[in-house]
Design a protein around this motif. Structure first.
Motif, PDB file in Angstrom:
ATOM      1  N   ARG A 152       0.820  -1.215   0.000  1.00  0.00           N
ATOM      2  CA  ARG A 152       0.000   0.000   0.000  1.00  0.00           C
ATOM      3  C   ARG A 152       0.850   1.260   0.000  1.00  0.00           C
ATOM      4  NH1 ARG A 152      -3.650  -2.745   4.714  1.00  0.00           N
ATOM      5  NH2 ARG A 152      -4.973  -4.046   3.355  1.00  0.00           N
ATOM      6  N   MET A 153       1.982   1.227   0.670  1.00  0.00           N
ATOM      7  CA  MET A 153       2.842   2.403   0.688  1.00  0.00           C
ATOM      8  C   MET A 153       3.422   2.664  -0.702  1.00  0.00           C
ATOM      9  SD  MET A 153       6.252   3.192   2.941  1.00  0.00           S
ATOM     10  CE  MET A 153       7.195   2.027   1.961  1.00  0.00           C
ATOM     11  N   LEU A 154       3.832   1.592  -1.398  1.00  0.00           N
ATOM     12  CA  LEU A 154       4.388   1.765  -2.738  1.00  0.00           C
ATOM     13  C   LEU A 154       3.342   2.255  -3.726  1.00  0.00           C
ATOM     14  CD1 LEU A 154       6.677  -1.402  -2.941  1.00  0.00           C
ATOM     15  CD2 LEU A 154       7.352   0.961  -2.478  1.00  0.00           C
ATOM     16  N   ALA A 155       2.061   1.925  -3.457  1.00  0.00           N
ATOM     17  CA  ALA A 155       0.994   2.367  -4.351  1.00  0.00           C
ATOM     18  C   ALA A 155       0.340   3.664  -3.896  1.00  0.00           C
ATOM     19  CB  ALA A 155      -0.069   1.272  -4.460  1.00  0.00           C
ATOM     20  N   ASP A 156       0.870   4.300  -2.872  1.00  0.00           N
ATOM     21  CA  ASP A 156       0.274   5.528  -2.347  1.00  0.00           C
ATOM     22  C   ASP A 156       0.415   6.649  -3.381  1.00  0.00           C
ATOM     23  OD1 ASP A 156      -0.121   8.029  -0.816  1.00  0.00           O
ATOM     24  OD2 ASP A 156      -0.229   6.648   0.881  1.00  0.00           O
ATOM     25  N   PRO A 157      -0.660   7.401  -3.638  1.00  0.00           N
ATOM     26  CA  PRO A 157      -0.568   8.491  -4.623  1.00  0.00           C
ATOM     27  C   PRO A 157       0.428   9.577  -4.234  1.00  0.00           C
ATOM     28  CG  PRO A 157      -2.864   7.954  -4.140  1.00  0.00           C
ATOM     29  CD  PRO A 157      -2.036   7.201  -3.158  1.00  0.00           C
ATOM     30  N   MET A 158       0.786   9.672  -2.963  1.00  0.00           N
ATOM     31  CA  MET A 158       1.741  10.691  -2.546  1.00  0.00           C
ATOM     32  C   MET A 158       3.104  10.503  -3.207  1.00  0.00           C
ATOM     33  SD  MET A 158       0.263  12.804  -0.433  1.00  0.00           S
ATOM     34  CE  MET A 158       1.653  13.525   0.422  1.00  0.00           C
ATOM     35  N   LEU A 159       3.426   9.258  -3.576  1.00  0.00           N
ATOM     36  CA  LEU A 159       4.732   9.000  -4.181  1.00  0.00           C
ATOM     37  C   LEU A 159       4.780   9.373  -5.660  1.00  0.00           C
ATOM     38  CD1 LEU A 159       5.576   5.542  -2.556  1.00  0.00           C
ATOM     39  CD2 LEU A 159       6.415   7.798  -1.894  1.00  0.00           C
ATOM     40  N   SER A 160       3.619   9.531  -6.261  1.00  0.00           N
ATOM     41  CA  SER A 160       3.589   9.826  -7.700  1.00  0.00           C
ATOM     42  C   SER A 160       3.044  11.211  -8.010  1.00  0.00           C
ATOM     43  CB  SER A 160       2.744   8.771  -8.433  1.00  0.00           C
ATOM     44  OG  SER A 160       1.428   8.749  -7.902  1.00  0.00           O
ATOM     45  N   GLY A 161       2.914  12.067  -7.010  1.00  0.00           N
ATOM     46  CA  GLY A 161       2.380  13.401  -7.250  1.00  0.00           C
ATOM     47  C   GLY A 161       3.409  14.329  -7.878  1.00  0.00           C
ATOM     48  N   GLU A 162       2.936  15.435  -8.414  1.00  0.00           N
ATOM     49  CA  GLU A 162       3.823  16.426  -9.019  1.00  0.00           C
ATOM     50  C   GLU A 162       4.570  17.209  -7.944  1.00  0.00           C
ATOM     51  OE1 GLU A 162       1.593  18.901 -11.577  1.00  0.00           O
ATOM     52  OE2 GLU A 162       0.998  17.274 -12.950  1.00  0.00           O
ATOM     53  N   ILE A 163       5.737  17.702  -8.298  1.00  0.00           N
ATOM     54  CA  ILE A 163       6.596  18.435  -7.369  1.00  0.00           C
ATOM     55  C   ILE A 163       6.381  19.927  -7.584  1.00  0.00           C
ATOM     56  CG2 ILE A 163       8.968  18.870  -6.631  1.00  0.00           C
ATOM     57  CD1 ILE A 163       9.694  16.106  -7.687  1.00  0.00           C
ATOM     58  N   GLY A 164       5.949  20.619  -6.526  1.00  0.00           N
ATOM     59  CA  GLY A 164       5.760  22.060  -6.608  1.00  0.00           C
ATOM     60  C   GLY A 164       7.057  22.809  -6.341  1.00  0.00           C
ATOM     61  N   GLU A 165       6.999  24.142  -6.507  1.00  0.00           N
ATOM     62  CA  GLU A 165       8.199  24.952  -6.306  1.00  0.00           C
ATOM     63  C   GLU A 165       8.643  24.933  -4.848  1.00  0.00           C
ATOM     64  OE1 GLU A 165       7.504  28.837  -7.763  1.00  0.00           O
ATOM     65  OE2 GLU A 165       7.209  28.213  -9.861  1.00  0.00           O
ATOM     66  N   ASP A 166       7.697  25.071  -3.928  1.00  0.00           N
ATOM     67  CA  ASP A 166       8.056  25.037  -2.512  1.00  0.00           C
ATOM     68  C   ASP A 166       8.585  23.666  -2.125  1.00  0.00           C
ATOM     69  OD1 ASP A 166       7.204  27.624  -2.374  1.00  0.00           O
ATOM     70  OD2 ASP A 166       5.194  27.108  -1.626  1.00  0.00           O
ATOM     71  N   ASP A 167       7.979  22.609  -2.690  1.00  0.00           N
ATOM     72  CA  ASP A 167       8.459  21.263  -2.386  1.00  0.00           C
ATOM     73  C   ASP A 167       9.868  21.048  -2.922  1.00  0.00           C
ATOM     74  OD1 ASP A 167       6.005  20.852  -1.260  1.00  0.00           O
ATOM     75  OD2 ASP A 167       5.171  19.839  -3.022  1.00  0.00           O
ATOM     76  N   ALA A 168      10.181  21.623  -4.068  1.00  0.00           N
ATOM     77  CA  ALA A 168      11.503  21.418  -4.668  1.00  0.00           C
ATOM     78  C   ALA A 168      12.606  21.971  -3.776  1.00  0.00           C
ATOM     79  CB  ALA A 168      11.552  22.068  -6.050  1.00  0.00           C
ATOM     80  N   LYS A 169      12.365  23.100  -3.114  1.00  0.00           N
ATOM     81  CA  LYS A 169      13.383  23.659  -2.228  1.00  0.00           C
ATOM     82  C   LYS A 169      13.632  22.751  -1.032  1.00  0.00           C
ATOM     83  CE  LYS A 169      12.293  28.437  -3.468  1.00  0.00           C
ATOM     84  NZ  LYS A 169      11.837  29.764  -2.960  1.00  0.00           N
ATOM     85  N   MET A 170      12.578  22.224  -0.477  1.00  0.00           N
ATOM     86  CA  MET A 170      12.742  21.326   0.667  1.00  0.00           C
ATOM     87  C   MET A 170      13.419  20.031   0.247  1.00  0.00           C
ATOM     88  SD  MET A 170       9.153  21.874   2.720  1.00  0.00           S
ATOM     89  CE  MET A 170       9.749  20.898   4.083  1.00  0.00           C
ATOM     90  N   ILE A 171      13.098  19.562  -0.957  1.00  0.00           N
ATOM     91  CA  ILE A 171      13.733  18.334  -1.450  1.00  0.00           C
ATOM     92  C   ILE A 171      15.229  18.544  -1.630  1.00  0.00           C
ATOM     93  CG2 ILE A 171      13.866  16.763  -3.417  1.00  0.00           C
ATOM     94  CD1 ILE A 171      10.837  17.164  -3.749  1.00  0.00           C
TER      95      ILE A 171
END
Length: 674
Positions: A384-403
């Motif tokens: 279920r964790m591997l199929a979680d939609p959170m892993l396949s979502g798009e990366i936003g600008e704010d998320d990119a800085k944290m990444i």
């Protein structure tokens, strides 16, 4: 097959809700032979009967019109056994008759009767209610039933079982004779047939074939459990199926409260439904389930009657129902309107015959399995964790800085480990529930063999005592090296091992077999954890939690279990007590002296002294013949001698018998007869 309706507004309402294929009961009530007639219908829960009688009375209320007239006296009366079912029927009929301009109101117990009276005064086309409240409004002349065209009794068998027969007969007697009556029941007991014969005219009897073979859309499973592990099996089933909404049935209110507390302690979003709750509390619980704020409902049979929850995929019978009808009513909460569902019965070995009887009488086949294991749950968590939609979502600008910040300071494995910990932190931990197998060589819990081995130990071996007489709980493990942890809660704060154990398992992500002794003191508690998992336990348990209990390593202390009797050295025998105190004091020691009755002292009598004789007593007669050991021959018994005073004033008989002329005359001076 499609709906054959003569009322366009109802057809459009069904199309808006994507109703294309009618269920068997809906097709049966819409046939030409059923139009305009009284109906006696047998249909199981969840078969779509609410829409069925809503469509059946549509032609009676509307005729060929598109709209209903202004709201005045009710045209249809729907009677349901419980508040929840009545409110559910009101919601279903509201959208079904929305395009006809119909006003649908409810009158149920537990709600404000004055507000209901105001709604009735304003007028209504359809009134839905419970028997007791409807009778009360009729008696108080708030509900006018003179214009009724149709009366529907939903789940009539349940209303009779709940003792509403008098209320139903009162309501039916007050309705017009020309009204149409539709009676829906899961079964046709004798009382239902008598009620239909008394208050229906030439009723058409309809038995839906699907009701005879149980629910085709429900998969039944019988899970073998140990009697004391039923709660653990419920936890594992909820984790294994991961249903959006699950319903757990218990037989009593106390069992509902107990199981709800256990599920809340383990981190489930659970609510309870029972007869002791007020209507506002019950409405709040149901609304939490519909909104998604709660995913598990623990309920009794009566409270859950008529509940229809979207996404209800799993029904668990934590306690077996009393009969097959109750089982089908419970299971009918899922698998509704063509959707699939699962109904699970927890069966201890002592209830196996009852479970088989329920399944046979319900004409359903169940798959006999063991409870899900912790390993199976962990494997599903990974999928279920591997199929979680959170892993396949798009990366936003704010998320990119944290990444970028995370990737710059840490390795990918560390970030993945943090993600796994965060994912598991929101999930309740699985339990170690065993499969008794019912005599088959199947998977058995390890602790069953360990408990047997523990019983074979010598008495006292491996047993410890806590402070103030606190005994550690009886358990199979852990064995080997252990580590002690300290909790900042004690006896004065209400610490209880039954509550601390599930909390430790949940926060530390461990099983109860890895917890050793639990010692509760006045202001703190010490817990013994298996050394192999101590580090992992502390890393998970030190994270602050809602219980606000601090868990930290205790000072190192060596574990010293009590020795068995066979390992203890032999002790010298205690000295033999004797009347002669010189034996203990040593040879030549003075004898102890004891006070006598005359105020003086006397010596303790030893073995070499003669028996004590009072002063002035006559010398003992030793003239009797004696044996070689010095004891009198012939035993110690003396010849019989009469005791007491002789009969004074009575001359003795010469033959040594009773005194001559002794005693009073017969009859105290009265002359003797004859």
């Amino acid at each position: 097959m499609s709906f054959s309706l003569t009322s366009p507004p109802l057809a459009r309402a069904l199309a808006d809700r994507n109703y294309s294929e009618p269920t068997p009961v809906q097709s049966a009530v819409l046939e030409d032979r059923a139009r305009g007639r009284d109906l006696l219908v047998s249909s199981q829960t969840g078969s779509g009967k609410t829409i069925a009688y809503g469509l059946a009375i549509g032609e009676t209320l509307l005729g060929s019109a598109e709209k209903l007239g202004p709201a005045a006296e009710p045209l249809a009366l729907i009677i349901a056994p419980t508040r929840e079912l009545a409110l559910q029927v009101q919601r279903e009929l509201a959208w079904l008759y929305a395009q006809t301009g119909a006003r649908v109101i409810s009158c149920v117990g537990g709600m404000d009767p004055r507000r209901e009276a105001m709604l009735l005064d304003e007028g209504a086309h359809i009134v839905v209610g419970t028997p007791g409240r409807l009778r009360d409004h009729i008696e108080r002349r708030r509900l006018d039933v003179s214009a009724l065209k149709a009366v529907v009794l939903d789940e009539a068998d349940e209303m009779l079982d709940l003792g509403f027969r008098d209320d139903l007969e009162f309501i039916l007697k007050t309705t017009p004779e020309g009204r149409r009556s539709l009676l829906f029941s899961a079964t046709f007991p004798k009382a239902i047939v008598q009620l239909a014969q008394s208050y229906q005219r030439d009723a058409l009897r309809i038995e839906v074939e699907a009701a005879r073979s149980g629910h085709a859309d429900i998969a039944y499973k019988a899970v073998r459990v140990y009697p004391k592990e039923a709660e653990l099996a419920v936890v594992n089933l909820l984790r294994f199926h991961d249903a959006p909404v699950a319903l757990v049935f218990c037989n009593t209110r106390n069992a509902v409260r107990h199981l709800e507390a256990i599920l809340l302690e383990r981190g489930f979003a659970a609510v309870a439904l029972s007869g002791e709750l007020g209507q506002n509390e019950r409405n709040a619980a149901l609304q939490a389930l519909r909104d998604g704020r709660a995913r598990v409902c623990v309920a009794t049979d009566v409270a859950a009657r008529g509940i229809d929850l979207p996404g209800l995929d799993l029904v668990i019978h934590a306690e077996l129902p009393n009969d097959s009808e109750v089982m089908q009513h419970r299971s009918g909460r899922t698998g509704r309107a063509g959707k699939k569902g699962t109904s699970v019965l927890l069966v201890p070995q002592s209830r196996r015959r009852k479970a088989e009887r329920l399944l046979m009488e319900g004409r359903v086949e169940a798959e006999w399995i063991g409870p899900p294991t912790a390993d199976e749950i962990r494997a599903l968590d990974q999928e279920r964790m591997l199929a979680d939609p959170m892993l396949s979502g798009e990366i936003g600008e704010d998320d990119a800085k944290m990444i970028d910040a995370l990737m710059a300071g840490r390795e990918a494995r560390e970030i993945a480990a943090a993600l796994v910990r965060l994912y598991r932190a929101r999930l309740p931990a699985g339990e170690e529930a065993g499969d008794p197998g019912f005599g088959h060589d199947e998977r058995r819990p390890v602790r069953a063999n360990e408990d047997y081995a523990a019983k074979r130990r010598p008495f006292g071996a491996g047993r410890e005592e806590g402070e103030a007489g606190e005994r550690p709980r009886k358990q199979a493990g852990p064995r080997g090296d252990t580590v002690w942890f300290r909790l900042d809660i004690g006896r004065k704060q209400g610490a209880d091992p039954r509550q601390l154990l599930p909390m430790l398992c949940r926060r530390g992500r461990i099983t109860r077999d890895e917890v050793g002794a639990i010692r509760i003191f006045d202001r703190e508690t010490k817990v013994e954890i298996d050394a192999d998992i101590a580090d992992r336990f502390y890393e998970a348990a030190k994270v602050p939690d809602r219980d606000k209990i601090t868990i930290e390593p205790a000072e190192a202390a060596e574990r010293r279990p009590a020795k068995a009797f066979g390992d203890k050295p032999d002790r010298p025998a205690a000295p033999r007590k004797s009347w002669d105190s010189t034996e203990a004091a040593g040879e030549g020691a003075p004898r102890k002296r004891f006070p006598s009755k005359d105020g003086g002292d006397r010596e303790q009598r030893g073995e070499d002294r003669k028996p004590y004789r009072p002063a002035g007593a006559p010398p003992r007669d030793d003239s009797r013949p004696r044996r070689e050991d010095g004891k009198p021959a012939g035993g110690f018994k003396k010849p019989f001698a009469s005791k007491g005073k002789p009969f004074a004033g009575r001359p003795e008989r010469q033959d040594g018998g009773r005194p001559a002329g002794g005693g009073k005359p017969f009859g105290k001076g009265k002359p003797r007869r004859g």
